[in-house]
Design a protein around this motif. Sequence first.
Motif, mmCIF file in Angstrom:
data_model
loop_
_atom_site.group_PDB
_atom_site.id
_atom_site.type_symbol
_atom_site.label_atom_id
_atom_site.label_comp_id
_atom_site.label_asym_id
_atom_site.label_seq_id
_atom_site.Cartn_x
_atom_site.Cartn_y
_atom_site.Cartn_z
ATOM 1 N N SER A 1 0.816 -1.214 0.000
ATOM 2 C CA SER A 1 0.000 0.000 0.000
ATOM 3 C C SER A 1 0.846 1.259 0.000
ATOM 4 O O SER A 1 1.882 1.326 0.662
ATOM 5 N N LEU A 2 0.375 2.292 -0.704
ATOM 6 C CA LEU A 2 0.985 3.619 -0.629
ATOM 7 C C LEU A 2 0.697 4.202 0.757
ATOM 8 O O LEU A 2 -0.244 3.766 1.434
ATOM 9 N N PRO A 3 1.452 5.216 1.193
ATOM 10 C CA PRO A 3 1.170 5.853 2.492
ATOM 11 C C PRO A 3 -0.255 6.395 2.571
ATOM 12 O O PRO A 3 -0.853 6.434 3.633
ATOM 13 N N ASN A 4 -0.790 6.837 1.446
ATOM 14 C CA ASN A 4 -2.200 7.217 1.329
ATOM 15 C C ASN A 4 -2.582 7.092 -0.141
ATOM 16 O O ASN A 4 -1.722 7.166 -1.017
ATOM 17 N N HIS A 5 -3.850 6.866 -0.413
ATOM 18 C CA HIS A 5 -4.257 6.758 -1.810
ATOM 19 C C HIS A 5 -4.169 8.135 -2.471
ATOM 20 O O HIS A 5 -4.246 9.163 -1.802
ATOM 21 N N ILE A 6 -3.999 8.123 -3.782
ATOM 22 C CA ILE A 6 -3.794 9.362 -4.535
ATOM 23 C C ILE A 6 -4.819 9.425 -5.665
ATOM 24 O O ILE A 6 -4.878 8.523 -6.510
ATOM 25 N N TYR A 7 -5.618 10.486 -5.669
ATOM 26 C CA TYR A 7 -6.545 10.725 -6.771
ATOM 27 C C TYR A 7 -5.731 11.262 -7.939
ATOM 28 O O TYR A 7 -5.029 12.264 -7.817
ATOM 29 N N CYS A 8 -5.810 10.563 -9.056
ATOM 30 C CA CYS A 8 -5.027 10.973 -10.214
ATOM 31 C C CYS A 8 -5.736 10.499 -11.475
ATOM 32 O O CYS A 8 -6.953 10.308 -11.470
ATOM 33 N N TRP A 9 -4.982 10.317 -12.540
ATOM 34 C CA TRP A 9 -5.522 9.920 -13.833
ATOM 35 C C TRP A 9 -4.696 8.759 -14.358
ATOM 36 O O TRP A 9 -3.517 8.628 -14.041
ATOM 37 N N VAL A 10 -5.322 7.937 -15.169
ATOM 38 C CA VAL A 10 -4.615 6.870 -15.864
ATOM 39 C C VAL A 10 -4.857 7.065 -17.350
ATOM 40 O O VAL A 10 -5.957 7.452 -17.767
ATOM 41 N N GLU A 11 -3.829 6.828 -18.120
ATOM 42 C CA GLU A 11 -3.987 6.913 -19.567
ATOM 43 C C GLU A 11 -4.821 5.713 -20.009
ATOM 44 O O GLU A 11 -4.438 4.554 -19.791
ATOM 45 N N SER A 12 -5.979 5.972 -20.596
ATOM 46 C CA SER A 12 -6.956 4.933 -20.945
ATOM 47 C C SER A 12 -6.375 3.849 -21.853
ATOM 48 O O SER A 12 -6.803 2.691 -21.806
ATOM 49 N N TYR A 13 -5.399 4.195 -22.649
ATOM 50 C CA TYR A 13 -4.725 3.244 -23.542
ATOM 51 C C TYR A 13 -4.274 1.995 -22.778
ATOM 52 O O TYR A 13 -4.285 0.889 -23.325
ATOM 53 N N PHE A 14 -3.888 2.162 -21.527
ATOM 54 C CA PHE A 14 -3.357 1.046 -20.746
ATOM 55 C C PHE A 14 -4.440 0.172 -20.115
ATOM 56 O O PHE A 14 -4.150 -0.940 -19.677
ATOM 57 N N VAL A 15 -5.683 0.665 -20.038
ATOM 58 C CA VAL A 15 -6.733 -0.081 -19.324
ATOM 59 C C VAL A 15 -7.963 -0.385 -20.184
ATOM 60 O O VAL A 15 -8.826 -1.153 -19.758
ATOM 61 N N ARG A 16 -8.075 0.200 -21.350
ATOM 62 C CA ARG A 16 -9.263 0.021 -22.196
ATOM 63 C C ARG A 16 -8.875 -0.526 -23.569
ATOM 64 O O ARG A 16 -7.822 -0.176 -24.108
ATOM 65 N N LYS A 17 -9.739 -1.339 -24.123
ATOM 66 C CA LYS A 17 -9.541 -1.866 -25.477
ATOM 67 C C LYS A 17 -9.775 -0.749 -26.489
ATOM 68 O O LYS A 17 -10.613 0.120 -26.281
ATOM 69 N N ASP A 18 -9.039 -0.793 -27.580
ATOM 70 C CA ASP A 18 -9.235 0.110 -28.723
ATOM 71 C C ASP A 18 -9.215 1.589 -28.336
ATOM 72 O O ASP A 18 -10.038 2.376 -28.805
ATOM 73 N N THR A 19 -8.289 1.960 -27.462
ATOM 74 C CA THR A 19 -8.146 3.366 -27.064
ATOM 75 C C THR A 19 -6.772 3.862 -27.481
ATOM 76 O O THR A 19 -5.778 3.159 -27.335
ATOM 77 N N LYS A 20 -6.737 5.083 -27.983
ATOM 78 C CA LYS A 20 -5.478 5.689 -28.423
ATOM 79 C C LYS A 20 -4.767 6.358 -27.247
ATOM 80 O O LYS A 20 -5.375 6.669 -26.225
ATOM 81 N N ARG A 21 -3.494 6.617 -27.436
ATOM 82 C CA ARG A 21 -2.695 7.313 -26.433
ATOM 83 C C ARG A 21 -3.202 8.743 -26.272
ATOM 84 O O ARG A 21 -3.755 9.329 -27.181
ATOM 85 N N GLY A 22 -3.004 9.318 -25.059
ATOM 86 C CA GLY A 22 -3.324 10.721 -24.818
ATOM 87 C C GLY A 22 -4.700 10.988 -24.253
ATOM 88 O O GLY A 22 -5.076 12.137 -24.066
ATOM 89 N N ILE A 23 -5.480 9.942 -23.979
ATOM 90 C CA ILE A 23 -6.798 10.103 -23.359
ATOM 91 C C ILE A 23 -6.695 9.599 -21.928
ATOM 92 O O ILE A 23 -6.194 8.494 -21.684
ATOM 93 N N PHE A 24 -7.172 10.400 -20.976
ATOM 94 C CA PHE A 24 -7.022 10.063 -19.566
ATOM 95 C C PHE A 24 -8.377 9.900 -18.892
ATOM 96 O O PHE A 24 -9.358 10.519 -19.298
ATOM 97 N N GLU A 25 -8.417 9.075 -17.848
ATOM 98 C CA GLU A 25 -9.624 8.921 -17.041
ATOM 99 C C GLU A 25 -9.234 8.909 -15.569
ATOM 100 O O GLU A 25 -8.133 8.500 -15.214
ATOM 101 N N PRO A 26 -10.144 9.366 -14.700
ATOM 102 C CA PRO A 26 -9.834 9.428 -13.266
ATOM 103 C C PRO A 26 -9.603 8.032 -12.679
ATOM 104 O O PRO A 26 -10.183 7.040 -13.131
ATOM 105 N N CYS A 27 -8.748 7.992 -11.672
ATOM 106 C CA CYS A 27 -8.509 6.744 -10.946
ATOM 107 C C CYS A 27 -8.021 7.094 -9.542
ATOM 108 O O CYS A 27 -7.738 8.253 -9.241
#
Length: 181
Positions: free
Chosen positions: A8-34
């Motif tokens: 575990s991290l010292p505390n969770h961090i609200y940030c963004w993930v590049e959708s390309y890494f977690v979604r099918k058929d997504t291009k680079r440069g699009i982000f979603e909250p995580c």
Amino acid sequence: MLYTGSGSLPNHIYCWVESYFVRKDTKRGIFEPCIWFALRAKAEQSWMCHVMLECGAVYRDLPPHAISFSETAEKDWKLSDTALWDCYSDQFSIIRYDYLNGRRAEIRKTGLFGRYLFTVIPMYDSYTTEPSQSKEFMFIQLDNGRLIIMPTNELRFFDNSWTEGDWPKDIKLNSNIWRIE
């Protein structure tokens, strides 16, 4: 606390993930909250991040260049931009040093600036037992919205009431094992 594999991290961090890494058929440069909540270490591989997506899915083993602190962050960010070395141990400890928490830092390699998040300390491996090779890795939220992971000798911190001057050129490498007996 000592972790093997994931921790575990010292505390969770609200940030963004590049959708390309977690979604099918997504291009680079699009982000979603995580929410970034954990790390994984495996020797000879990059540090990896565990996040929860807005849909509630937990996505494990994201490379650090998938993490962003803004949906308008630097788009052309590569794995090699995030760190100098792969992990060299699957055992590690995570700490957030109170004094460094949120402190501004400059990265020697790039000249980029950011803010301290936390530190990861590899444990019980052949590098860590050799003083000249032992390192702690500082996780820094860069001003460009991206994450960088640097050893202590590749960054410097600022405290307006204390630090001054240019990069130090005369810091000596510790190569001693100190023992009383």
